[in-house]
Write a protein that holds these residues in place. Structure first.
Motif, mmCIF file in Angstrom:
data_model
loop_
_atom_site.group_PDB
_atom_site.id
_atom_site.type_symbol
_atom_site.label_atom_id
_atom_site.label_comp_id
_atom_site.label_asym_id
_atom_site.label_seq_id
_atom_site.Cartn_x
_atom_site.Cartn_y
_atom_site.Cartn_z
ATOM 1 N N ASP A 145 0.831 -1.210 0.000
ATOM 2 C CA ASP A 145 0.000 0.000 0.000
ATOM 3 C C ASP A 145 0.861 1.255 0.000
ATOM 4 N N LEU A 146 1.919 1.251 0.798
ATOM 5 C CA LEU A 146 2.783 2.431 0.885
ATOM 6 C C LEU A 146 3.620 2.628 -0.380
ATOM 7 N N LYS B 136 1.339 4.343 -2.649
ATOM 8 C CA LYS B 136 1.145 5.725 -2.185
ATOM 9 C C LYS B 136 2.318 6.609 -2.590
ATOM 10 N N HIS B 137 3.542 6.079 -2.448
ATOM 11 C CA HIS B 137 4.741 6.853 -2.763
ATOM 12 C C HIS B 137 5.153 6.726 -4.230
#
Length: 144
Positions: free
Chosen positions: A101-102, A105-106
């Motif tokens: 998920d991160l 996001k990034h």
């Protein structure tokens, strides 16, 4: 040995008697006293090592890794407070989910091998996050 010194310092902070702590580690009272006398230097050294390890991890897996470990630490502590039983497999699945998920996001692309949340990573993470009090089924290094 450094881990033992940190545990001794933590136990004294929690109010345990130095004599009892020395006995539990099969040490002389004077050795335990020397550790406590040098506690500022010991804790400074530990912080340096943790910072170095964080830097290595950040370089290896990107900025999402540091954020993921923070989220995982909070999640594990919350589960522990609510007396939810944790297993190593559940933690590894949650870790991979947070990480993916991160990364999205990034906007990080997968480079080389994917993050596997291995047993080795888990034990280092648990030490870095100071999660020694969290009991995990399947963790071969559970604290007594």
């Amino acid at each position: 040995m450094m881990e033992t010194k940190v545990k001794i310092i933590e136990r004294v902070k929690q109010g345990e008697k130095i004599v009892d702590i020395a006995h539990s580690y099969n040490m002389n009272h004077s050795t335990t006293g020397m550790i406590l006398q040098n506690k500022d230097k010991i804790m400074k050294d530990v912080k340096s090592v943790v910072l170095m390890m964080s830097t290595i991890i950040l370089k290896k897996h990107g900025k999402g890794m540091e954020e993921m470990e923070k989220l995982l630490s909070v999640w594990m502590q919350d589960e522990h407070q609510h007396q939810v039983p944790l297993s190593l497999m559940l933690i590894q699945e949650k870790t991979k989910s947070f990480y993916e998920d991160l990364k999205k996001k990034h906007g990080e692309e997968s480079e080389g091998s994917a993050f596997k949340a291995s047993h080795g990573w888990y034990h280092q993470f648990k030490d870095r996050a100071n999660l020694h009090n969290v009991k995990v089924r399947g963790d071969t290094r559970e604290s007594p």
